[in-house]
Design a protein around this motif. Structure first.
Motif, PDB file in Angstrom:
ATOM      1  N   GLY A 142      52.503  36.664  42.538  1.00  0.00           N
ATOM      2  CA  GLY A 142      52.571  36.497  41.092  1.00  0.00           C
ATOM      3  C   GLY A 142      51.265  36.079  40.445  1.00  0.00           C
ATOM      4  N   SER A 143      50.199  35.994  41.231  1.00  0.00           N
ATOM      5  CA  SER A 143      48.908  35.598  40.666  1.00  0.00           C
ATOM      6  C   SER A 143      48.204  36.824  40.084  1.00  0.00           C
ATOM      7  CB  SER A 143      48.021  34.962  41.735  1.00  0.00           C
ATOM      8  OG  SER A 143      47.606  35.930  42.675  1.00  0.00           O
ATOM      9  N   TYR A 144      47.323  36.554  39.133  1.00  0.00           N
ATOM     10  CA  TYR A 144      46.564  37.629  38.500  1.00  0.00           C
ATOM     11  C   TYR A 144      45.764  38.413  39.539  1.00  0.00           C
ATOM     12  CZ  TYR A 144      43.461  40.106  35.339  1.00  0.00           C
ATOM     13  OH  TYR A 144      42.771  41.088  34.683  1.00  0.00           O
ATOM     14  N   GLY A 145      45.058  37.713  40.405  1.00  0.00           N
ATOM     15  CA  GLY A 145      44.253  38.379  41.425  1.00  0.00           C
ATOM     16  C   GLY A 145      45.079  39.249  42.341  1.00  0.00           C
ATOM     17  N   ASN A 146      46.275  38.796  42.679  1.00  0.00           N
ATOM     18  CA  ASN A 146      47.163  39.558  43.548  1.00  0.00           C
ATOM     19  C   ASN A 146      47.653  40.829  42.848  1.00  0.00           C
ATOM     20  OD1 ASN A 146      50.034  38.925  45.540  1.00  0.00           O
ATOM     21  ND2 ASN A 146      47.970  39.134  46.317  1.00  0.00           N
ATOM     22  N   TYR A 147      48.012  40.694  41.573  1.00  0.00           N
ATOM     23  CA  TYR A 147      48.417  41.872  40.797  1.00  0.00           C
ATOM     24  C   TYR A 147      47.267  42.872  40.677  1.00  0.00           C
ATOM     25  CZ  TYR A 147      52.926  40.048  39.112  1.00  0.00           C
ATOM     26  OH  TYR A 147      54.220  39.602  39.011  1.00  0.00           O
ATOM     27  N   VAL A 148      46.070  42.384  40.426  1.00  0.00           N
ATOM     28  CA  VAL A 148      44.904  43.254  40.291  1.00  0.00           C
ATOM     29  C   VAL A 148      44.690  44.043  41.581  1.00  0.00           C
ATOM     30  CG1 VAL A 148      42.376  43.256  40.134  1.00  0.00           C
ATOM     31  CG2 VAL A 148      43.735  41.960  38.472  1.00  0.00           C
ATOM     32  N   THR A 149      44.720  43.354  42.709  1.00  0.00           N
ATOM     33  CA  THR A 149      44.527  44.014  43.997  1.00  0.00           C
ATOM     34  C   THR A 149      45.597  45.083  44.221  1.00  0.00           C
ATOM     35  OG1 THR A 149      43.498  42.036  44.913  1.00  0.00           O
ATOM     36  CG2 THR A 149      44.369  43.641  46.495  1.00  0.00           C
ATOM     37  N   TYR A 150      46.832  44.738  43.943  1.00  0.00           N
ATOM     38  CA  TYR A 150      47.948  45.669  44.110  1.00  0.00           C
ATOM     39  C   TYR A 150      47.763  46.899  43.220  1.00  0.00           C
ATOM     40  CZ  TYR A 150      52.707  47.435  44.427  1.00  0.00           C
ATOM     41  OH  TYR A 150      53.802  48.233  44.640  1.00  0.00           O
ATOM     42  N   LEU A 151      47.447  46.657  41.936  1.00  0.00           N
ATOM     43  CA  LEU A 151      47.315  47.764  40.993  1.00  0.00           C
ATOM     44  C   LEU A 151      46.125  48.665  41.327  1.00  0.00           C
ATOM     45  CD1 LEU A 151      48.287  45.927  37.716  1.00  0.00           C
ATOM     46  CD2 LEU A 151      49.578  47.754  38.865  1.00  0.00           C
ATOM     47  N   CYS A 152      45.054  48.095  41.823  1.00  0.00           N
ATOM     48  CA  CYS A 152      43.915  48.911  42.256  1.00  0.00           C
ATOM     49  C   CYS A 152      44.328  49.804  43.420  1.00  0.00           C
ATOM     50  CB  CYS A 152      42.726  48.029  42.635  1.00  0.00           C
ATOM     51  SG  CYS A 152      41.886  47.295  41.220  1.00  0.00           S
ATOM     52  N   GLY A 153      45.078  49.269  44.361  1.00  0.00           N
ATOM     53  CA  GLY A 153      45.574  50.065  45.477  1.00  0.00           C
ATOM     54  C   GLY A 153      46.559  51.128  45.031  1.00  0.00           C
TER      55      GLY A 153
END
Length: 134
Positions: A30-41
């Motif tokens: 649920g962290s911003y960094g985790n979402y960013v990584t997921y969305l980039c992938g």
């Protein structure tokens, strides 16, 4: 669902809602960094089509050119002065919440602009080129 692009079983819009409301089901914290990584992938898996035009749309919203990547453009707009100094990996809990809310708000607005018109994506790139032509 006229302009909503489908990738796999769900549209990208539907997928965003699933990861936003149930991040743990996707291995996210649920962290911003985790979402960013997921969305980039996710975008890479979609051959760049999921977020095509998102950075340009964010720059139009910002109203000026920038060399920042889209995750930094979001934090710059959501947390002026805070995120630039430390990057999104060092956000405190409250700043992280603001960044996550901004991420999904911006993505929703972008998808609305991109997909509601027949030529929404073309309009984003045209407006970007006109606004930032050298």
């Amino acid at each position: 669902m006229s302009g909503d692009r489908r990738i796999g079983e769900y549209s990208f819009r539907e997928h965003l809602e699933l990861i936003r409301t149930r991040p743990g089901m996707y291995g996210l914290d649920g962290s911003y960094g985790n979402y960013v990584t997921y969305l980039c992938g996710y975008d890479e898996g979609a051959r760049g089509s999921a977020l095509l035009g998102f950075r340009e749309w964010l720059l139009l919203r910002l109203g000026r050119q920038s060399s920042l990547v889209w995750p930094s453009l979001i934090t710059e707009q959501a947390l002026p002065g805070v995120a630039q100094a430390f990057g999104h990996r060092n956000l405190d809990e409250q700043q992280n919440q603001v960044a996550v809310e901004a991420l999904f708000q911006f993505l929703g607005d972008f998808l609305r602009d991109r997909d509601t018109e027949r030529d929404g994506l073309r309009s984003i790139f045209r407006d970007y080129a006109l606004r930032f032509a050298e």
